[in-house]
Each structure stands twice: as structure tokens, then as C-alpha cells.
Scaffold this motif. Structure first.
Motif, mmCIF file in Angstrom:
data_model
loop_
_atom_site.group_PDB
_atom_site.id
_atom_site.type_symbol
_atom_site.label_atom_id
_atom_site.label_comp_id
_atom_site.label_asym_id
_atom_site.label_seq_id
_atom_site.Cartn_x
_atom_site.Cartn_y
_atom_site.Cartn_z
ATOM 1 N N VAL A 14 -37.144 -40.363 72.308
ATOM 2 C CA VAL A 14 -35.848 -41.019 72.081
ATOM 3 C C VAL A 14 -35.790 -41.592 70.658
ATOM 4 C CG1 VAL A 14 -34.412 -42.981 72.749
ATOM 5 C CG2 VAL A 14 -35.391 -41.498 74.505
ATOM 6 N N ALA A 15 -36.887 -42.213 70.250
ATOM 7 C CA ALA A 15 -36.926 -42.788 68.902
ATOM 8 C C ALA A 15 -36.807 -41.696 67.836
ATOM 9 C CB ALA A 15 -38.225 -43.571 68.710
ATOM 10 N N ILE A 16 -37.470 -40.569 68.035
ATOM 11 C CA ILE A 16 -37.386 -39.470 67.072
ATOM 12 C C ILE A 16 -35.985 -38.874 67.060
ATOM 13 C CG2 ILE A 16 -38.239 -37.145 66.558
ATOM 14 C CD1 ILE A 16 -40.975 -38.031 67.505
ATOM 15 N N ALA A 17 -35.339 -38.792 68.232
ATOM 16 C CA ALA A 17 -33.966 -38.294 68.288
ATOM 17 C C ALA A 17 -33.030 -39.203 67.490
ATOM 18 C CB ALA A 17 -33.505 -38.201 69.741
ATOM 19 N N GLY A 18 -33.252 -40.521 67.593
ATOM 20 C CA GLY A 18 -32.450 -41.458 66.808
ATOM 21 C C GLY A 18 -32.665 -41.272 65.316
ATOM 22 N N LEU A 19 -33.922 -41.057 64.928
ATOM 23 C CA LEU A 19 -34.220 -40.819 63.520
ATOM 24 C C LEU A 19 -33.578 -39.522 63.040
ATOM 25 C CD1 LEU A 19 -35.833 -41.683 60.981
ATOM 26 C CD2 LEU A 19 -37.733 -40.294 61.845
ATOM 27 N N THR A 20 -33.563 -38.502 63.902
ATOM 28 C CA THR A 20 -32.941 -37.224 63.544
ATOM 29 C C THR A 20 -31.447 -37.393 63.305
ATOM 30 O OG1 THR A 20 -34.602 -36.033 64.853
ATOM 31 C CG2 THR A 20 -32.596 -34.844 64.276
ATOM 32 N N GLU A 21 -30.792 -38.206 64.132
ATOM 33 C CA GLU A 21 -29.362 -38.465 63.945
ATOM 34 C C GLU A 21 -29.111 -39.199 62.625
ATOM 35 O OE1 GLU A 21 -27.934 -40.575 67.313
ATOM 36 O OE2 GLU A 21 -28.164 -38.887 68.705
ATOM 37 N N ARG A 22 -29.948 -40.169 62.323
ATOM 38 C CA ARG A 22 -29.808 -40.885 61.047
ATOM 39 C C ARG A 22 -30.017 -39.951 59.867
ATOM 40 N NH1 ARG A 22 -33.751 -45.885 61.164
ATOM 41 N NH2 ARG A 22 -32.956 -46.033 59.018
ATOM 42 N N LEU A 23 -30.965 -39.035 60.008
ATOM 43 C CA LEU A 23 -31.229 -38.081 58.937
ATOM 44 C C LEU A 23 -30.041 -37.139 58.727
ATOM 45 C CD1 LEU A 23 -33.130 -36.841 56.866
ATOM 46 C CD2 LEU A 23 -34.180 -35.509 58.699
ATOM 47 N N ALA A 24 -29.408 -36.712 59.840
ATOM 48 C CA ALA A 24 -28.236 -35.834 59.727
ATOM 49 C C ALA A 24 -27.092 -36.559 59.023
ATOM 50 C CB ALA A 24 -27.807 -35.366 61.113
ATOM 51 N N ALA A 25 -26.888 -37.843 59.350
ATOM 52 C CA ALA A 25 -25.852 -38.629 58.682
ATOM 53 C C ALA A 25 -26.173 -38.804 57.202
ATOM 54 C CB ALA A 25 -25.709 -39.989 59.363
ATOM 55 N N PHE A 26 -27.453 -39.004 56.900
ATOM 56 C CA PHE A 26 -27.870 -39.145 55.498
ATOM 57 C C PHE A 26 -27.586 -37.863 54.717
ATOM 58 C CE2 PHE A 26 -31.291 -38.354 52.381
ATOM 59 C CZ PHE A 26 -31.030 -39.386 51.499
ATOM 60 N N GLU A 27 -27.854 -36.716 55.327
ATOM 61 C CA GLU A 27 -27.617 -35.447 54.643
ATOM 62 C C GLU A 27 -26.127 -35.243 54.380
ATOM 63 O OE1 GLU A 27 -29.529 -32.721 57.272
ATOM 64 O OE2 GLU A 27 -31.444 -32.809 56.204
ATOM 65 N N GLN A 28 -25.268 -35.662 55.317
ATOM 66 C CA GLN A 28 -23.823 -35.581 55.092
ATOM 67 C C GLN A 28 -23.409 -36.467 53.924
ATOM 68 O OE1 GLN A 28 -21.867 -36.510 58.791
ATOM 69 N NE2 GLN A 28 -22.281 -34.519 59.693
ATOM 70 N N ASP A 29 -23.939 -37.686 53.892
ATOM 71 C CA ASP A 29 -23.630 -38.596 52.781
ATOM 72 C C ASP A 29 -24.152 -38.030 51.462
ATOM 73 O OD1 ASP A 29 -22.488 -40.287 54.610
ATOM 74 O OD2 ASP A 29 -24.216 -41.624 54.752
ATOM 75 N N LEU A 30 -25.309 -37.392 51.519
ATOM 76 C CA LEU A 30 -25.894 -36.803 50.321
ATOM 77 C C LEU A 30 -25.004 -35.681 49.782
ATOM 78 C CD1 LEU A 30 -28.504 -37.064 48.594
ATOM 79 C CD2 LEU A 30 -29.473 -35.234 49.993
ATOM 80 N N ASN A 31 -24.481 -34.858 50.683
ATOM 81 C CA ASN A 31 -23.592 -33.773 50.267
ATOM 82 C C ASN A 31 -22.298 -34.324 49.680
ATOM 83 O OD1 ASN A 31 -25.409 -31.791 51.110
ATOM 84 N ND2 ASN A 31 -24.531 -31.668 53.153
ATOM 85 N N ALA A 32 -21.766 -35.389 50.297
ATOM 86 C CA ALA A 32 -20.533 -35.994 49.790
ATOM 87 C C ALA A 32 -20.756 -36.576 48.397
ATOM 88 C CB ALA A 32 -20.048 -37.080 50.754
ATOM 89 N N TRP A 33 -21.908 -37.208 48.197
ATOM 90 C CA TRP A 33 -22.228 -37.756 46.867
ATOM 91 C C TRP A 33 -22.345 -36.650 45.830
ATOM 92 C CZ3 TRP A 33 -27.257 -36.860 44.707
ATOM 93 C CH2 TRP A 33 -27.428 -37.415 43.440
ATOM 94 N N GLN A 34 -23.003 -35.550 46.192
ATOM 95 C CA GLN A 34 -23.164 -34.438 45.255
ATOM 96 C C GLN A 34 -21.811 -33.835 44.896
ATOM 97 O OE1 GLN A 34 -26.338 -33.398 43.897
ATOM 98 N NE2 GLN A 34 -24.742 -32.670 42.513
ATOM 99 N N THR A 35 -20.919 -33.736 45.890
ATOM 100 C CA THR A 35 -19.575 -33.215 45.632
ATOM 101 C C THR A 35 -18.830 -34.127 44.666
ATOM 102 O OG1 THR A 35 -19.468 -32.169 47.812
ATOM 103 C CG2 THR A 35 -17.375 -32.596 46.699
ATOM 104 N N LEU A 36 -18.948 -35.435 44.864
ATOM 105 C CA LEU A 36 -18.280 -36.389 43.979
ATOM 106 C C LEU A 36 -18.805 -36.274 42.554
ATOM 107 C CD1 LEU A 36 -16.241 -38.735 43.841
ATOM 108 C CD2 LEU A 36 -18.136 -40.289 44.371
ATOM 109 N N ALA A 37 -20.125 -36.179 42.409
ATOM 110 C CA ALA A 37 -20.718 -36.044 41.079
ATOM 111 C C ALA A 37 -20.290 -34.740 40.417
ATOM 112 C CB ALA A 37 -22.240 -36.108 41.181
ATOM 113 N N ASP A 38 -20.217 -33.664 41.197
ATOM 114 C CA ASP A 38 -19.774 -32.377 40.647
ATOM 115 C C ASP A 38 -18.313 -32.442 40.215
ATOM 116 O OD1 ASP A 38 -22.283 -31.386 41.152
ATOM 117 O OD2 ASP A 38 -21.730 -30.362 43.008
#
Length: 241
Positions: A14-38
Motif C-alpha cells: 500500500v505504501a509503495i502504491a502511494g509512492l507510485t501515485e506521487r511519482l506519477a503526479a510528479f512526472e505530470q508536473d515535470l512535463n508541464a514545467w518543461q512545456t512552460l520552459a519550452d
């Protein structure tokens, strides 16, 4: 599964599943930041192109004015209008790019902290996972190796070193160096067949997306606060213009 206790296994899963969800949200934020910088970088290129067009319109306008006398012709006025319009568009485009650069800076700093928190959470979960594995397997190892205790308490030092290894000390030019000799236990572990990571461990071992350290992190706290205050004021001036 390397964790044998089903309750512990579920807790860790359960704890790893929660971390996986946080990681997926982080990757979305990372993509949005890269798009903004581009986007900011592309706007700068657009502004440069507009300035080039304005410069060409200025040259064409001057050439057209040399061939006419008196009141500027319609073509001259259109060229001058094109020049001024492109200059204004270039200036406005650069201001929008500045807004996006500041937004990207702020998002970069937030992402850096977010990634650091994810790394800490992953490290804590790795410790939790391996503690659970040891809790399950240490008692079994203790039952399988009762002679090990006898070896440690009664065997001669040379026999203990044969199992656990030893170090020979050498002196060279007033410096002492240790030459480590692996023991039979270490050699046996190295020659043993590798265990395949289970699903939980495989998910824990996935690397975090790379992210460069924000330039602001390289400054001390006072300089960082001063710069952030200046940046906030600059951003407010840009969006309120």
C-alpha cells in the motif's frame, strides 16, 4: 515475494502504491514545467523573428521614401505601420516570455523540493521493505546456522578470519595501508545465484526522473530570499502592465 508475512506485505504494498501515485503526479508536473520552459524559449525566437521583420520593413520604408516626394504614399505608410506593429508585438512577446520564465523558475524550485521529498520517501520505504525481509528471514538463518555462534565463541581467531575475512597491514613511506582479504562467507555469497527482485522491490528500485538543481539553490538563504522578493515584484509588474 521476499516478504513472507502477509500483513506486512500488504502494508508495504500500500505504501509503495502511494509512492507510485506521487511519482506519477510528479512526472505530470515535470512535463508541464518543461512545456512552460519550452514555450518561453519559443516566444523569444518569435520576438527575434518579429524584430527582423521590423528591421526589413524599416529598410523597405526608407527606400520607398527616397523614391517619392511630398506626402508619404500608402505603401510607405503600410511599411511604417508594419515596422511599428512588429516592434510592439516583439516587445509584448518578450514580456510574456519573461512571465513564463519566472513561472518556470518557480515551478523548477518546487519540483526540486518535490523530488527531494520523493527520494526521502523512497529511501524510507526501501528501509521498511528490507527490515520486513530481515524480520522474516533472520530467524530462519539463525535456525540454519547454529554452528556459527559456536564458531564465534570457541573457534581460534584464524578460523574466524577464514570465514569473515581479515586485513593485513602494510607500512609504506610512513603510511599504513590495509589489504583486505575476503573470507569464505563473502566468497560464498559472491558465488551464490542472484535472487530476482520481486514486484515490490522492482517498483522501489525504479529511478526518479532526473532534474537539475535550480540555480537559486546554490545561494545562501539571505541571497535566496532577496532574489525571490525581487522576482515576485518583477512578476507582479509584468502581469499588471
Amino acid at each position: 515475494m521476499h516478504i513472507q508475512n502477509p500483513t506486512t506485505q500488504e502494508t508495504v504494498a500500500v505504501a509503495i502504491a502511494g509512492l507510485t501515485e506521487r511519482l506519477a503526479a510528479f512526472e505530470q508536473d515535470l512535463n508541464a514545467w518543461q512545456t512552460l520552459a519550452d514555450n518561453a524559449a519559443r516566444r523569444v525566437q518569435t520576438a527575434e523573428a518579429l524584430r527582423s521583420e521590423a528591421e526589413q520593413a524599416r529598410k523597405d520604408c526608407r527606400q520607398a521614401m527616397r523614391s517619392t516626394l511630398g506626402i508619404p504614399t500608402k505603401a510607405v505608410r503600410e511599411l511604417k505601420h508594419k515596422e511599428m506593429a512588429n516592434l510592439e508585438l516583439a516587445e509584448e512577446t518578450l514580456k510574456i516570455a519573461e512571465e513564463e520564465k519566472i513561472q518556470a523558475e518557480i515551478q523548477h524550485e518546487a519540483l526540486f523540493e518535490q523530488r527531494k521529498a520523493l527520494a526521502e520517501a523512497r529511501d524510507a520505504l526501501q528501509r521498511q521493505y528490507w527490515d520486513a525481509v530481515l524480520d522474516d528471514h533472520l530467524p530462519q538463518w539463525g535456525e540454519q546456522l547454529p554452528v556459527l555462534t559456536l564458531l564465534l565463541t570457541q573457534a581460534p581467531p584464524a578460523c574466524i578470519e577464514r570465514v569473515f575475512g581479515s586485513a593485513d597491514w602494510h607500512r609504506e613511506e610512513e603510511q599504513v595501508h590495509a589489504v583486505l582479504k575476503p573470507g569464505a562467507l563473502q566468497q560464498t555469497l559472491c558465488n551464490a545465484a542472484p535472487a530476482t527482485p520481486d514486484d515490490l522491490l522492482a517498483r522501489l528500485n525504479q529511478p526518479l526522473p532526473p532534474l537539475a538543481t535550480p540555480p537559486l539553490q546554490q545561494h545562501n538563504v539571505i541571497a535566496r530570499q532577496r532574489y525571490q522578493a525581487q522576482r515576485d515584484a518583477q512578476y507582479q509588474a509584468l502581469i499588471n502592465r
